[in-house]
Design an enzyme around this catalytic site. Structure first.
Site, short mmCIF file in Angstrom:
data_model
loop_
_atom_site.label_atom_id
_atom_site.label_comp_id
_atom_site.label_asym_id
_atom_site.label_seq_id
_atom_site.Cartn_x
_atom_site.Cartn_y
_atom_site.Cartn_z
N HIS A 1 0.82 -1.22 0.00
CA HIS A 1 0.00 0.00 0.00
C HIS A 1 0.85 1.27 0.00
CE1 HIS A 1 0.98 -1.21 4.06
NE2 HIS A 1 0.80 0.04 4.46
N CYS B 1 7.69 -0.30 -1.86
CA CYS B 1 6.94 -0.18 -0.61
C CYS B 1 7.15 1.25 -0.11
CB CYS B 1 7.32 -1.25 0.41
SG CYS B 1 9.00 -1.15 1.07
N GLY B 2 6.81 1.53 1.12
CA GLY B 2 6.92 2.91 1.59
C GLY B 2 8.35 3.43 1.53
N HIS C 1 27.32 -3.22 -12.50
CA HIS C 1 28.22 -4.02 -11.66
C HIS C 1 27.56 -5.26 -11.06
CE1 HIS C 1 31.25 -0.54 -10.73
NE2 HIS C 1 30.88 -0.56 -12.00
N ARG D 1 35.35 -9.67 -13.45
CA ARG D 1 35.31 -9.47 -11.99
C ARG D 1 33.88 -9.32 -11.48
NH1 ARG D 1 36.25 -4.51 -14.06
NH2 ARG D 1 35.51 -2.64 -12.95
#
Ligand code: RB5
Length: 141
Positions: free
Chosen positions: A9, A62-63, A95, A130
């Site tokens: 929400h 989300c919030g 990366h 890498r």
């Protein structure tokens, strides 16, 4: 390109904004469907499972972006990065080959969030040895 998207929400309003504002991608919305309080772990899990299964990209909101990013990262194969600016979005693709972008609907504004999403989707993984090696180490934990 299909992009999975889900929120609780606290991220609902930003999720709806992004679907309307960004037209060049097909968003597959896994909920939630209103601002009625729900629990972010189930949305994070559902999103991460779909992203991993379909080798796709996802957006989790989300919030704060924190709870849902933690939930996404419980799923093997998910690499979810919480980004508050476009530099982080660019670097986490280059990366970490992140496959899920987490956003805080109560933290970033709508226009900045659009830029972060576009940067995340459009930046390729650098693919250097890498970086591959480090991602493999995460996958094999
Ligand atoms: C919900 O109120 C809020 O806790 C949630 O959206 C998120 O911010 C959690 O990390």
């Amino acid at each position: 390109m299909k992009i999975y998207i889900a929120s609780d929400h606290g991220g609902y309003s930003l999720k709806e904004h992004l679907k309307k504002a960004i037209k060049q991608y097909e968003f597959i919305d896994l909920g939630c469907d209103s601002e009625v309080s729900v629990d972010y772990p189930c949305y994070g899990r559902k999103l991460a499972e779909e992203v991993v299964k379909n080798k796709a990209l996802g957006i989790a909101i989300c919030g704060t972006g924190i709870g849902i990013s933690i939930s996404c990262n419980k799923i093997k194969g998910a690499r979810c990065a919480l980004c508050t600016n476009t530099t982080l979005a660019k670097l986490t693709k280059e990366h970490n080959n992140a496959n899920i972008l987490a956003l805080g609907g109560r933290i970033v504004g709508d226009v900045l969030a659009e830029d972060i999403v576009r940067t995340f989707i459009e930046t390729p993984f650098l693919g250097e040895e890498r970086h591959e090696r480090r991602i493999c180490q995460i996958e094999n934990e």
